[in-house]
Scaffold this active site. Structure first.
Site, PDB file in Angstrom:
ATOM      1  N   GLY A  48       0.800  -1.208   0.000  1.00  0.00           N
ATOM      2  CA  GLY A  48       0.000   0.000   0.000  1.00  0.00           C
ATOM      3  C   GLY A  48       0.836   1.262   0.000  1.00  0.00           C
ATOM      4  N   SER A  76      -6.941  -9.174  -3.224  1.00  0.00           N
ATOM      5  CA  SER A  76      -7.316  -8.251  -2.152  1.00  0.00           C
ATOM      6  C   SER A  76      -6.353  -7.074  -2.049  1.00  0.00           C
ATOM      7  CB  SER A  76      -7.376  -8.987  -0.813  1.00  0.00           C
ATOM      8  OG  SER A  76      -6.095  -9.444  -0.426  1.00  0.00           O
ATOM      9  N   ASN A  77      -5.176  -7.168  -2.686  1.00  0.00           N
ATOM     10  CA  ASN A  77      -4.216  -6.062  -2.684  1.00  0.00           C
ATOM     11  C   ASN A  77      -4.660  -4.908  -3.570  1.00  0.00           C
ATOM     12  OD1 ASN A  77      -1.473  -8.441  -2.906  1.00  0.00           O
ATOM     13  ND2 ASN A  77      -2.527  -7.696  -1.085  1.00  0.00           N
ATOM     14  N   LEU A  78      -5.448  -5.224  -4.607  1.00  0.00           N
ATOM     15  CA  LEU A  78      -5.687  -4.252  -5.671  1.00  0.00           C
ATOM     16  C   LEU A  78      -6.519  -3.051  -5.219  1.00  0.00           C
ATOM     17  CD1 LEU A  78      -6.358  -6.733  -8.607  1.00  0.00           C
ATOM     18  CD2 LEU A  78      -4.198  -5.740  -7.857  1.00  0.00           C
ATOM     19  N   GLN A  79      -7.171  -3.148  -4.078  1.00  0.00           N
ATOM     20  CA  GLN A  79      -7.980  -2.044  -3.549  1.00  0.00           C
ATOM     21  C   GLN A  79      -7.116  -0.868  -3.117  1.00  0.00           C
ATOM     22  OE1 GLN A  79      -7.551  -2.152   0.025  1.00  0.00           O
ATOM     23  NE2 GLN A  79      -9.145  -0.809   0.854  1.00  0.00           N
ATOM     24  N   LYS A  93       5.194  -9.605  -6.755  1.00  0.00           N
ATOM     25  CA  LYS A  93       4.986  -8.157  -6.668  1.00  0.00           C
ATOM     26  C   LYS A  93       6.193  -7.390  -7.216  1.00  0.00           C
ATOM     27  CE  LYS A  93       1.804  -7.792  -2.742  1.00  0.00           C
ATOM     28  NZ  LYS A  93       1.629  -7.238  -1.385  1.00  0.00           N
ATOM     29  N   ASP A 137       4.835  -3.395   7.018  1.00  0.00           N
ATOM     30  CA  ASP A 137       3.634  -3.380   7.856  1.00  0.00           C
ATOM     31  C   ASP A 137       3.763  -4.267   9.083  1.00  0.00           C
ATOM     32  OD1 ASP A 137       3.614  -5.870   6.700  1.00  0.00           O
ATOM     33  OD2 ASP A 137       1.587  -5.730   5.871  1.00  0.00           O
ATOM     34  N   CYS A 195      -3.846  -5.167   8.552  1.00  0.00           N
ATOM     35  CA  CYS A 195      -4.858  -4.626   7.642  1.00  0.00           C
ATOM     36  C   CYS A 195      -5.870  -5.693   7.264  1.00  0.00           C
ATOM     37  CB  CYS A 195      -4.192  -4.066   6.388  1.00  0.00           C
ATOM     38  SG  CYS A 195      -3.279  -2.535   6.677  1.00  0.00           S
ATOM     39  N   CYS A 349     -14.351 -17.573  13.132  1.00  0.00           N
ATOM     40  CA  CYS A 349     -14.121 -16.178  12.734  1.00  0.00           C
ATOM     41  C   CYS A 349     -13.753 -16.206  11.254  1.00  0.00           C
ATOM     42  CB  CYS A 349     -13.031 -15.529  13.583  1.00  0.00           C
ATOM     43  SG  CYS A 349     -11.447 -16.388  13.512  1.00  0.00           S
TER      44      CYS A 349
END
Length: 390
Positions: A48, A76-79, A93, A137, A195, A349
């Site tokens: 990010g 899910s990274n593309l957001q 990546k 992160d 995240c 969960c």
């Protein structure tokens, strides 16, 4: 090499045109653009923060950029990780980032390090670069980057993001503070959600990553007005910025060598505790749960301990929602007692860790239960693909 011999640096005709909007700025000028061309920046991470950072460093004309990353692109990274595209899902990546950077600036020298940054390789990787930018992160890597920068006397441009908030500063620059002045000790493992667990506003990454790119460029240009000594805090919901002063702590330990940062942050100990908890805890697979439900058993209560907005995204039919936060503060324990009332309890969960924690708390209150291994993600992958993954 923050003070390069600019007599040896030349811009060609295309570069004069490309960087004209920089060159006409008095604060940059021809000398500043030559500084950018002569400079080298190491970006740790292409997620990010690394995405906007790399895009703007390349566009600014930084002559040499190093990239450290060992992950692959996930949908899910593309957001938020805007340097990657759909066609790069499940691919490295670092290759995706390389492709995009060279599309922006084909004259940029790229050094790729497709490796996990460790105490064994960090000094060798960081040594050739003028500026290091931390786009990671996790706490072990942040402490590792900080300590390596201190030992090598490199400025460390820091940023972090969580949900709707972000922060940025410059460490180890011109006698200023370093990361250990902000966080002398790491938080206990698991205290700060990732995240993936807590979520993050995608555009927040662009703002904090762009601030990091700005600070890296200012350092290269020789600006004395950087974020060194100031922690910039940004709240995207309130659209507000504020600052905290940072000062070196004269009593901080002297950094003499790189250490085992996983051990320093308590990761192995937490992992052992988690493994032991799983050994002591009864688990069932998604397929076993399906068989139990299909058998028509009426003495089973399926407990969902995720957050309400996660429950709205996807749920297992018949699951009762009692968020982990309510179980932790005690208000949810009585709810679970009423739900079970002698019935068999199966908790889940997203992936299994939060429900395991909930079951540990419930066990202390006298409520036994079984954990769904892999959580609702396993249910989606192994039992019912119509349940969305997130």
């Amino acid at each position: 090499m923050l003070n390069p011999n600019l007599d040896k640096i030349e811009l060609n005709k295309e570069e004069y045109e490309r960087y004209s909007r920089h060159i006409i700025l008095p604060e940059v000028g021809l000398e500043g653009q030559k500084r950018l061309k002569a400079a080298s920046v190491l970006c740790i991470g292409t997620g990010g923060l690394g995405s906007p950072l790399l895009l703007y460093l390349a566009a600014a004309g930084v002559g040499r950029i190093g990239i450290v990353d060992f992950d692959v692109v996930d949908s899910s990274n593309l957001q938020r990780q805007v340097i990657h595209g759909t066609s790069w899902v499940n691919k490295p990546k670092i290759e995706s980032a390389r492709n995009r950077v060279l599309e922006i600036n084909p004259d940029c020298q790229l050094d790729l390090y497709e490796a996990h940054l460790t105490s064994e390789n960090a000094l060798d990787i960081l040594a050739p670069y003028d500026v290091v930018v931390d786009g990671t992160d996790n706490f072990p890597t942040r402490y590792l980057v900080n300590d390596a920068c201190v030992l090598l006397d490199k400025p460390n441009v820091y940023g972090s993001i969580f949900r709707f908030e972000g922060q940025a500063t410059v460490f180890n620059y011109q006698g200023g503070p370093n990361y250990r002045d902000l966080f002398p000790e790491p938080p206990p493992p698991g205290m700060v959600p990732s995240c993936a667990e807590g979520g993050v506003l995608g555009v927040l990454c662009g703002i904090i990553g762009s601030i990091q790119a700005t600070e890296a460029i200012k350092i290269i240009l020789g600006s004395e007005d950087t974020l060194s000594g100031r922690l910039l805090l940004y709240d995207s919901q309130k659209m507000s910025f504020r600052e905290l002063k940072l000062r070196p702590n004269p009593e901080r330990p002297v950094i003499e060598k790189l250490i085992d940062y996983e051990q320093f942050c308590g990761i192995p100990q937490a992992r052992e505790q988690e493994e032991q908890r799983q050994k002591d805890m009864e688990e069932m697979t998604a397929q076993q749960l399906k068989e139990l439900i299909d058998s028509g058993a009426e003495d089973v209560v399926l407990l969902d301990v995720r957050n309400p907005h996660e429950y709205e995204i996807a749920s297992i039919p018949g699951a009762k929602l009692v968020p982990l936060s309510e179980i932790e503060d005690g208000s949810g324990v009585e709810k679970v007692k009423e739900l079970t009332n002698g019935h068999r309890l199966v908790a889940h969960c997203k992936a299994g860790s939060r429900s395991a924690k909930a079951l540990g708390i419930l066990k202390e209150a006298g409520i036994e239960g079984t954990n769904l291994k892999g959580g609702i993600t396993a249910w989606s992958r192994e039992v019912d693909s119509s349940v969305p993954e997130y």
